[in-house]
Design a protein around this motif. Structure first.
Motif, PDB file in Angstrom:
ATOM      1  N   LEU A   7       0.812  -1.212   0.000  1.00  0.00           N
ATOM      2  CA  LEU A   7       0.000   0.000   0.000  1.00  0.00           C
ATOM      3  C   LEU A   7       0.846   1.264   0.000  1.00  0.00           C
ATOM      4  O   LEU A   7       0.539   2.219  -0.676  1.00  0.00           O
ATOM      5  N   LEU A   8       1.944   1.283   0.773  1.00  0.00           N
ATOM      6  CA  LEU A   8       2.826   2.452   0.840  1.00  0.00           C
ATOM      7  C   LEU A   8       4.207   1.969   1.241  1.00  0.00           C
ATOM      8  O   LEU A   8       4.349   1.226   2.216  1.00  0.00           O
ATOM      9  N   ARG A   9       5.214   2.369   0.457  1.00  0.00           N
ATOM     10  CA  ARG A   9       6.574   1.954   0.783  1.00  0.00           C
ATOM     11  C   ARG A   9       7.569   3.030   0.376  1.00  0.00           C
ATOM     12  O   ARG A   9       7.305   3.832  -0.519  1.00  0.00           O
ATOM     13  N   LEU A  29      -3.915   2.432   4.976  1.00  0.00           N
ATOM     14  CA  LEU A  29      -2.759   2.329   5.867  1.00  0.00           C
ATOM     15  C   LEU A  29      -2.554   3.720   6.443  1.00  0.00           C
ATOM     16  O   LEU A  29      -2.433   4.697   5.699  1.00  0.00           O
ATOM     17  N   GLU A  30      -2.531   3.801   7.782  1.00  0.00           N
ATOM     18  CA  GLU A  30      -2.401   5.095   8.449  1.00  0.00           C
ATOM     19  C   GLU A  30      -1.106   5.164   9.254  1.00  0.00           C
ATOM     20  O   GLU A  30      -0.487   4.153   9.548  1.00  0.00           O
ATOM     21  N   ASN A  31      -0.728   6.410   9.591  1.00  0.00           N
ATOM     22  CA  ASN A  31       0.416   6.676  10.472  1.00  0.00           C
ATOM     23  C   ASN A  31       1.724   6.066   9.967  1.00  0.00           C
ATOM     24  O   ASN A  31       2.510   5.531  10.735  1.00  0.00           O
ATOM     25  N   PHE A  32       1.947   6.168   8.660  1.00  0.00           N
ATOM     26  CA  PHE A  32       3.192   5.723   8.046  1.00  0.00           C
ATOM     27  C   PHE A  32       4.172   6.892   8.141  1.00  0.00           C
ATOM     28  O   PHE A  32       3.946   7.946   7.541  1.00  0.00           O
ATOM     29  N   GLU A  33       5.240   6.722   8.904  1.00  0.00           N
ATOM     30  CA  GLU A  33       6.180   7.824   9.116  1.00  0.00           C
ATOM     31  C   GLU A  33       7.269   7.815   8.050  1.00  0.00           C
ATOM     32  O   GLU A  33       7.857   6.772   7.751  1.00  0.00           O
ATOM     33  N   PHE A  34       7.505   8.992   7.472  1.00  0.00           N
ATOM     34  CA  PHE A  34       8.538   9.154   6.444  1.00  0.00           C
ATOM     35  C   PHE A  34       9.069  10.578   6.535  1.00  0.00           C
ATOM     36  O   PHE A  34       8.310  11.532   6.418  1.00  0.00           O
ATOM     37  N   GLN A  35      10.359  10.720   6.791  1.00  0.00           N
ATOM     38  CA  GLN A  35      11.042  12.010   6.879  1.00  0.00           C
ATOM     39  C   GLN A  35      10.331  12.972   7.834  1.00  0.00           C
ATOM     40  O   GLN A  35      10.171  14.154   7.545  1.00  0.00           O
ATOM     41  N   GLY A  36       9.880  12.446   8.970  1.00  0.00           N
ATOM     42  CA  GLY A  36       9.263  13.275  10.001  1.00  0.00           C
ATOM     43  C   GLY A  36       7.801  13.615   9.772  1.00  0.00           C
ATOM     44  O   GLY A  36       7.205  14.341  10.559  1.00  0.00           O
ATOM     45  N   ASP A  37       7.212  13.117   8.700  1.00  0.00           N
ATOM     46  CA  ASP A  37       5.805  13.374   8.401  1.00  0.00           C
ATOM     47  C   ASP A  37       5.015  12.080   8.511  1.00  0.00           C
ATOM     48  O   ASP A  37       5.569  10.985   8.358  1.00  0.00           O
ATOM     49  N   LEU A  38       3.704  12.206   8.754  1.00  0.00           N
ATOM     50  CA  LEU A  38       2.828  11.043   8.808  1.00  0.00           C
ATOM     51  C   LEU A  38       1.981  10.980   7.544  1.00  0.00           C
ATOM     52  O   LEU A  38       1.329  11.958   7.168  1.00  0.00           O
ATOM     53  N   TYR A  39       1.982   9.817   6.899  1.00  0.00           N
ATOM     54  CA  TYR A  39       1.250   9.604   5.659  1.00  0.00           C
ATOM     55  C   TYR A  39       0.108   8.618   5.888  1.00  0.00           C
ATOM     56  O   TYR A  39       0.179   7.745   6.740  1.00  0.00           O
ATOM     57  N   GLU A  46     -11.521   1.898  -7.272  1.00  0.00           N
ATOM     58  CA  GLU A  46     -12.232   3.134  -7.604  1.00  0.00           C
ATOM     59  C   GLU A  46     -11.481   4.419  -7.281  1.00  0.00           C
ATOM     60  O   GLU A  46     -11.761   5.458  -7.879  1.00  0.00           O
ATOM     61  N   ILE A  47     -10.546   4.380  -6.326  1.00  0.00           N
ATOM     62  CA  ILE A  47      -9.857   5.611  -5.918  1.00  0.00           C
ATOM     63  C   ILE A  47      -8.536   5.274  -5.223  1.00  0.00           C
ATOM     64  O   ILE A  47      -8.418   4.227  -4.580  1.00  0.00           O
ATOM     65  N   THR A  48      -7.571   6.133  -5.367  1.00  0.00           N
ATOM     66  CA  THR A  48      -6.329   6.076  -4.591  1.00  0.00           C
ATOM     67  C   THR A  48      -6.095   7.474  -4.045  1.00  0.00           C
ATOM     68  O   THR A  48      -6.166   8.454  -4.783  1.00  0.00           O
ATOM     69  N   LYS A  49      -5.826   7.558  -2.752  1.00  0.00           N
ATOM     70  CA  LYS A  49      -5.664   8.858  -2.099  1.00  0.00           C
ATOM     71  C   LYS A  49      -4.483   8.796  -1.142  1.00  0.00           C
ATOM     72  O   LYS A  49      -4.373   7.862  -0.352  1.00  0.00           O
ATOM     73  N   LEU A  50      -3.605   9.801  -1.213  1.00  0.00           N
ATOM     74  CA  LEU A  50      -2.463   9.902  -0.306  1.00  0.00           C
ATOM     75  C   LEU A  50      -2.542  11.233   0.425  1.00  0.00           C
ATOM     76  O   LEU A  50      -2.727  12.282  -0.193  1.00  0.00           O
ATOM     77  N   GLU A  51      -2.432  11.173   1.758  1.00  0.00           N
ATOM     78  CA  GLU A  51      -2.425  12.373   2.585  1.00  0.00           C
ATOM     79  C   GLU A  51      -1.115  12.442   3.346  1.00  0.00           C
ATOM     80  O   GLU A  51      -0.554  11.418   3.728  1.00  0.00           O
ATOM     81  N   LYS A  52      -0.660  13.669   3.566  1.00  0.00           N
ATOM     82  CA  LYS A  52       0.547  13.921   4.354  1.00  0.00           C
ATOM     83  C   LYS A  52       0.146  14.863   5.480  1.00  0.00           C
ATOM     84  O   LYS A  52      -0.348  15.967   5.214  1.00  0.00           O
ATOM     85  N   ASN A  53       0.328  14.420   6.723  1.00  0.00           N
ATOM     86  CA  ASN A  53      -0.046  15.211   7.898  1.00  0.00           C
ATOM     87  C   ASN A  53      -1.493  15.712   7.805  1.00  0.00           C
ATOM     88  O   ASN A  53      -1.801  16.850   8.134  1.00  0.00           O
ATOM     89  N   GLY A  54      -2.383  14.845   7.303  1.00  0.00           N
ATOM     90  CA  GLY A  54      -3.799  15.170   7.217  1.00  0.00           C
ATOM     91  C   GLY A  54      -4.218  15.992   6.012  1.00  0.00           C
ATOM     92  O   GLY A  54      -5.394  16.295   5.851  1.00  0.00           O
ATOM     93  N   MET A  55      -3.266  16.353   5.151  1.00  0.00           N
ATOM     94  CA  MET A  55      -3.575  17.166   3.967  1.00  0.00           C
ATOM     95  C   MET A  55      -3.442  16.312   2.698  1.00  0.00           C
ATOM     96  O   MET A  55      -2.482  15.553   2.555  1.00  0.00           O
TER      97      MET A  55
END
Length: 137
Positions: A7-9, A29-39, A46-55
């Motif tokens: 899902l996220l790597r 998949l929530e709370n994936f930490e990468f370079q100090g941010d949460l993804y 039907e959809i793919t969505k990526l958020e960084k720090n809730g945005m």
């Protein structure tokens, strides 16, 4: 390109890969930490969505797989694949003009709306991929 089964790597080159358009039900998949941010990623056919720090930073309809996603101050780059034509929306700087490239071809300049969203359509065939580069003009 295959779907991203994790899902996220994080790739060896420091970019992100995410999304699995082969799933029949929404998976996240929530709370994936990468370079100090949460993804957070939500993905299925039907959809793919990526958020960084809730945005929101990427969303596609229908779902896609995205590899080598890299954002800098002036450039956003990634490779996208899916089962069929797709529209993706990315969050950039509000009210700013960008030049969009697909497979190294300039497809024109586009301006983000007041919330910084830029929507682009890409023609995809099953198993094919398109490299996307969006550069601040």
């Amino acid at each position: 390109m295959a779907a991203v089964k994790e899902l996220l790597r994080v790739e060896n080159d420091g970019t992100l890969s995410f999304g699995d358009y082969t799933l029949t039900s929404k998976t996240k998949l929530e709370n994936f930490e990468f370079q100090g941010d949460l993804y957070k990623v939500k993905t299925f056919a039907e959809i793919t969505k990526l958020e960084k720090n809730g945005m929101l930073i990427y969303e596609s309809v229908p779902g896609t797989a995205v590899e080598k996603f890299k954002a800098t101050e002036d450039t956003l780059e990634f490779i996208v694949s899916g089962e069929k034509d797709v529209q993706f929306t990315v969050e950039l700087e509000a009210g700013t003009e960008y030049t969009v490239y697909m497979n190294d071809t300039n497809v024109g300049k586009m301006k983000t709306n007041l919330s910084g969203k830029l929507s682009v359509s890409a023609e995809l065939n099953a198993g094919a991929e398109v490299s996307v580069k969006i550069v601040k003009a």
